[in-house]
Design a protein around this motif. Structure first.
Motif, PDB file in Angstrom:
ATOM      1  N   ALA A 191       0.824  -1.210   0.000  1.00  0.00           N
ATOM      2  CA  ALA A 191       0.000   0.000   0.000  1.00  0.00           C
ATOM      3  C   ALA A 191       0.857   1.259   0.000  1.00  0.00           C
ATOM      4  O   ALA A 191       0.459   2.288  -0.554  1.00  0.00           O
ATOM      5  CB  ALA A 191      -0.928  -0.005   1.220  1.00  0.00           C
ATOM      6  N   SER A 192       2.055   1.167   0.577  1.00  0.00           N
ATOM      7  CA  SER A 192       2.919   2.358   0.658  1.00  0.00           C
ATOM      8  C   SER A 192       3.570   2.685  -0.678  1.00  0.00           C
ATOM      9  O   SER A 192       4.004   3.801  -0.912  1.00  0.00           O
ATOM     10  CB  SER A 192       4.009   2.144   1.705  1.00  0.00           C
ATOM     11  N   GLY A 193       3.662   1.720  -1.551  1.00  0.00           N
ATOM     12  CA  GLY A 193       4.360   1.926  -2.813  1.00  0.00           C
ATOM     13  C   GLY A 193       5.871   1.875  -2.678  1.00  0.00           C
ATOM     14  O   GLY A 193       6.587   1.882  -3.674  1.00  0.00           O
ATOM     15  N   GLY A 194       6.377   1.832  -1.451  1.00  0.00           N
ATOM     16  CA  GLY A 194       7.828   1.847  -1.232  1.00  0.00           C
ATOM     17  C   GLY A 194       8.394   0.483  -0.911  1.00  0.00           C
ATOM     18  O   GLY A 194       7.738  -0.530  -1.117  1.00  0.00           O
ATOM     19  N   GLY A 195       9.626   0.474  -0.406  1.00  0.00           N
ATOM     20  CA  GLY A 195      10.310  -0.774  -0.083  1.00  0.00           C
ATOM     21  C   GLY A 195       9.964  -1.244   1.320  1.00  0.00           C
ATOM     22  O   GLY A 195       9.378  -0.504   2.100  1.00  0.00           O
ATOM     23  N   GLY A 368      14.348  -7.560 -13.122  1.00  0.00           N
ATOM     24  CA  GLY A 368      14.753  -6.324 -12.453  1.00  0.00           C
ATOM     25  C   GLY A 368      13.592  -5.587 -11.842  1.00  0.00           C
ATOM     26  O   GLY A 368      12.449  -6.054 -11.850  1.00  0.00           O
ATOM     27  N   LEU A 369      13.926  -4.422 -11.300  1.00  0.00           N
ATOM     28  CA  LEU A 369      12.930  -3.601 -10.615  1.00  0.00           C
ATOM     29  C   LEU A 369      12.412  -2.512 -11.545  1.00  0.00           C
ATOM     30  O   LEU A 369      13.033  -2.181 -12.558  1.00  0.00           O
ATOM     31  CB  LEU A 369      13.545  -2.961  -9.370  1.00  0.00           C
ATOM     32  N   ASN A 370      11.252  -1.975 -11.188  1.00  0.00           N
ATOM     33  CA  ASN A 370      10.628  -0.888 -11.945  1.00  0.00           C
ATOM     34  C   ASN A 370      10.083   0.132 -10.957  1.00  0.00           C
ATOM     35  O   ASN A 370       9.892  -0.173  -9.787  1.00  0.00           O
ATOM     36  CB  ASN A 370       9.454  -1.414 -12.787  1.00  0.00           C
ATOM     37  N   VAL A 371       9.836   1.332 -11.488  1.00  0.00           N
ATOM     38  CA  VAL A 371       9.077   2.308 -10.701  1.00  0.00           C
ATOM     39  C   VAL A 371       7.920   2.789 -11.573  1.00  0.00           C
ATOM     40  O   VAL A 371       8.128   3.214 -12.708  1.00  0.00           O
ATOM     41  CB  VAL A 371       9.950   3.504 -10.268  1.00  0.00           C
ATOM     42  N   GLY A 385       7.847   5.042  -3.285  1.00  0.00           N
ATOM     43  CA  GLY A 385       8.958   4.472  -4.039  1.00  0.00           C
ATOM     44  C   GLY A 385       9.905   5.572  -4.509  1.00  0.00           C
ATOM     45  O   GLY A 385       9.704   6.756  -4.227  1.00  0.00           O
ATOM     46  N   SER A 386      10.953   5.198  -5.253  1.00  0.00           N
ATOM     47  CA  SER A 386      11.940   6.160  -5.723  1.00  0.00           C
ATOM     48  C   SER A 386      11.263   7.298  -6.479  1.00  0.00           C
ATOM     49  O   SER A 386      10.349   7.063  -7.275  1.00  0.00           O
ATOM     50  CB  SER A 386      12.941   5.477  -6.662  1.00  0.00           C
ATOM     51  N   ASN A 387      11.701   8.527  -6.237  1.00  0.00           N
ATOM     52  CA  ASN A 387      11.181   9.730  -6.909  1.00  0.00           C
ATOM     53  C   ASN A 387       9.662   9.846  -6.872  1.00  0.00           C
ATOM     54  O   ASN A 387       9.043  10.269  -7.842  1.00  0.00           O
ATOM     55  CB  ASN A 387      11.633   9.778  -8.380  1.00  0.00           C
ATOM     56  N   GLY A 388       9.064   9.418  -5.795  1.00  0.00           N
ATOM     57  CA  GLY A 388       7.618   9.564  -5.665  1.00  0.00           C
ATOM     58  C   GLY A 388       6.826   8.607  -6.541  1.00  0.00           C
ATOM     59  O   GLY A 388       5.681   8.880  -6.898  1.00  0.00           O
ATOM     60  N   SER A 440      15.053   7.253 -15.935  1.00  0.00           N
ATOM     61  CA  SER A 440      14.475   8.529 -15.536  1.00  0.00           C
ATOM     62  C   SER A 440      13.087   8.235 -14.980  1.00  0.00           C
ATOM     63  O   SER A 440      12.110   8.120 -15.704  1.00  0.00           O
ATOM     64  CB  SER A 440      14.421   9.506 -16.709  1.00  0.00           C
ATOM     65  N   ILE A 441      13.086   8.068 -13.666  1.00  0.00           N
ATOM     66  CA  ILE A 441      11.891   7.612 -12.954  1.00  0.00           C
ATOM     67  C   ILE A 441      10.825   8.687 -12.926  1.00  0.00           C
ATOM     68  O   ILE A 441      11.149   9.822 -12.639  1.00  0.00           O
ATOM     69  CB  ILE A 441      12.295   7.207 -11.521  1.00  0.00           C
TER      70      ILE A 441
END
Ligand code: C2O
Length: 574
Positions: A191-195, A368-371, A385-388, A440-441
């Motif tokens: 839910a947080s979108g982050g790690g 790999g990972l994505n944003v 997550g990275s860069n909002g 370029s996220i």
């Protein structure tokens, strides 16, 4: 010219015959098993106190780690699982090749619906031509954190180990402990979108050892007799970390990896990703004393917070003073990629193996990972997550979306609309995957989403190149394939280049989980001779939650011995 063509044809024919006889050997009888082992697993919650904190954890039969499944090669194993917990549950038999028993594999929504509270499902499979150490674990949400245990498969009666007979054997399960409820934790992280936050402690057989808050007496210990040799069955059952393991002043001799014998290889330390198992011999040949067995982090990604405190257990000689100081275990630094490579370079199958030389299906899969772009009205809460943006992960830039019914049932019963068969065999775009990755996220770091599968013909010889990408960050990913072991014929750093790749077709290790080198690639080969629906995914649980997975559908061949049987009558309903 003509001559050499004939020779190579004869050679090819020879290989085909060689291969064919071996296949016949494998499948000429229904895998019914020699003797049968019954186990009764009750999924139960239990109160536990660790790190001065009491909480409920989910267990099997109130044990943490869970009960050991003991068997011999070719045995039939029957495990009745009754869910007495409030959560959905399934059990996966990690590394069991499940010949013609895909229904008992266990990943939720892939081969079965979860076992709901109050319900029972009986898993049945044969340990056909398998011996060594494997693990079982829950395959729903992050329950694996506490619902896991060892599978120990002895050779057939009268068949010795191909190494010195150990004086004693011990199971060593590396884990991660969380003070929070792990099911809620997964939901909160998504839910947080982050790690995810780091684990609160690493554990050895459930014990964090003396280095954490309030844990000085919560230590695992092995008593050893001076001069004797011990077999340690190392298992990594952690969720989100890869780990080093070492013992102060003692060498480890690897004799088996992922339940297949290896050429003996002596080293100061090993690295195991989650899902991997390694058997090592250790001789108690040092002055009488108490020595540390240490478990520390291997983190190859950039900017990821992780638990850095070492979990310690004791390797204690009989006659040592009970409170003698223990020498610290020589763990490498958390970013020591060379230490990882050194262990991998040492892994070779004990005997020459029959690697497929011709390839029918040549697949190339980036990992790999994505944003993803934030579309939330509450970005502070949901786009951490990275860069909002929102963290995701993918194979060939497609994030796997878990379906709401079992894919195996959808496939078997021809129920349309739950998945597609268009997972691409190569990336949709080729670029410098490692160094020139889009980053370029979130403008060009997004993945596509879908429940896409890749269909394989029965018996096809598959080569799979797994290529790490630098989108977001490069990282070592432990990629696990269900239903098969595969030969790891090559690996390296940078982008895979077929012209320069050096492949070992003689004695590569036969594994079920491969740590693809950070910023690098691995090449694996297997023959798709087990019909069913097979999950392949990163065994770092957060990456699985983010979609770093794909499903292979292996079609039936001909006749009863190449055809997936009917589903069991007690298969859970969604
Ligand atoms: Cu041990 Cu699908 O995992």
């Amino acid at each position: 010219m003509a001559n050499s063509a004939i020779t190579s044809f004869t050679l090819w024919l020879g290989l085909v015959i060689l291969y064919a006889t071996q296949t016949v050997h494998v499948t000429a009888f229904w895998p019914g098993g020699r003797s049968t082992r019954f186990y009764d697993f009750k999924v139960q919650t239990m109160k536990i106190t660790k790190l001065c904190n009491t909480k409920d954890i989910v267990t099997i039969n109130g044990m943490y780690p869970g009960p050991v499944v003991y068997a011999q090669e070719d045995d039939r194993v029957i495990v009745r699982v009754t869910n007495e917990s409030p959560y959905n549950a399934t059990i996966h038999w990690h590394g069991v090749r499940q010949k013609l028993s895909c229904w008992s594999d266990g990943p939720s929504y892939i081969t079965q619906c979860p076992i709901q509270t109050g319900h029972t499902f009986t898993y049945e499979f044969t340990l056909l031509q398998q011996k060594g150490t494997l693990l079982w674990h829950a395959h729903v949400s992050w329950l694996r954190a506490t619902v896991h245990g060892a599978i120990v498969i002895y050779p057939k009666t009268g068949v010795p180990y191909p190494f010195v007979y150990p004086y004693e054997e011990h199971i060593i399960i590396l884990g991660e402990y969380w003070l929070r409820d792990v099911v809620q934790l997964e939901q909160a992280v998504l839910a947080s979108g982050g790690g995810p936050p780091p684990a609160d402690a690493f554990t050895i057989n459930g014990h964090p050892g003396p280095n954490y808050n309030c844990s000085s007496n919560d230590v695992y210990k092995i008593d050893v007799v001076p001069g004797k040799t011990y077999l340690l069955r190392l298992i990594n059952a952690g969720l989100n970390m890869e780990n080093f393991f070492a013992i102060a002043n003692h060498k480890l001799t690897i004799v088996e990896a992922d339940a297949e014998y290896t050429k003996p290889f002596t080293t100061d330390r090993v690295m195991l990703g989650p899902g991997q198992t390694i058997n090592v011999l250790v001789t108690a040949n040092q002055p009488i004393g108490r020595y540390s067995m240490g478990m520390g982090p291997y983190m190859s990604a950039q900017n990821v917070p992780f638990q850095s405190i070492t979990s310690i257990a004791y390797f204690q000689y009989l006659g040592a003073m009970p409170y003698s100081l223990s020498l610290p275990a020589p763990l490498p630094s958390f970013s020591d990629n060379l230490a990882v490579k050194t262990v991998m370079d040492g892994l070779k199958s004990l005997n020459p193996v029959s690697v497929p030389k011709e390839i029918d299906s040549n697949l190339f899969i980036t990992i790999g990972l994505n944003v993803q772009k934030c579309n939330s009205k509450t970005p502070q809460q949901n786009c951490q997550g990275s860069n909002g943006g929102i963290m995701a992960a993918s194979m060939n830039n497609i994030s796997f979306i878990r379906p709401s019914i079992s894919l195996l049932e959808a496939y078997y019963e021809h129920i349309n609309g739950y998945y597609s068969e268009d997972f691409p065999g190569v990336p949709l775009k080729f670029y410098d995957f490692v160094n020139g990755a889009p980053n370029s996220i979130p403008i060009d770091t997004q993945s596509l989403r879908g429940t896409r599968t890749k269909v394989l013909e029965f018996g096809s010889r598959v080569q799979l190149i797994l290529q790490d990408t630098g989108t977001v960050t490069t990282e070592n990913h432990p990629i696990h394939l269900h239903g098969y072991s595969f030969y790891v014929v090559g690996y390296g750093t940078g982008n895979y280049n077929p012209q320069t790749a050096n492949l070992n077709l003689v004695d590569p290790p036969y594994m079920n989980t491969i740590g693809v080198p950070v910023g690098g690639w691995a090449a694996i080969r297997f023959v798709a001779d087990n019909p069913g629906v097979w999950f392949m995914h990163c065994h770092l649980e957060i990456h699985l939650s983010w979609g770093l997975s794909v499903v292979f559908i292996v079609k039936n061949g001909q006749g009863e011995l190449e055809t997936l049987p009917h589903p069991p009558a007690d298969l859970p309903r969604c």
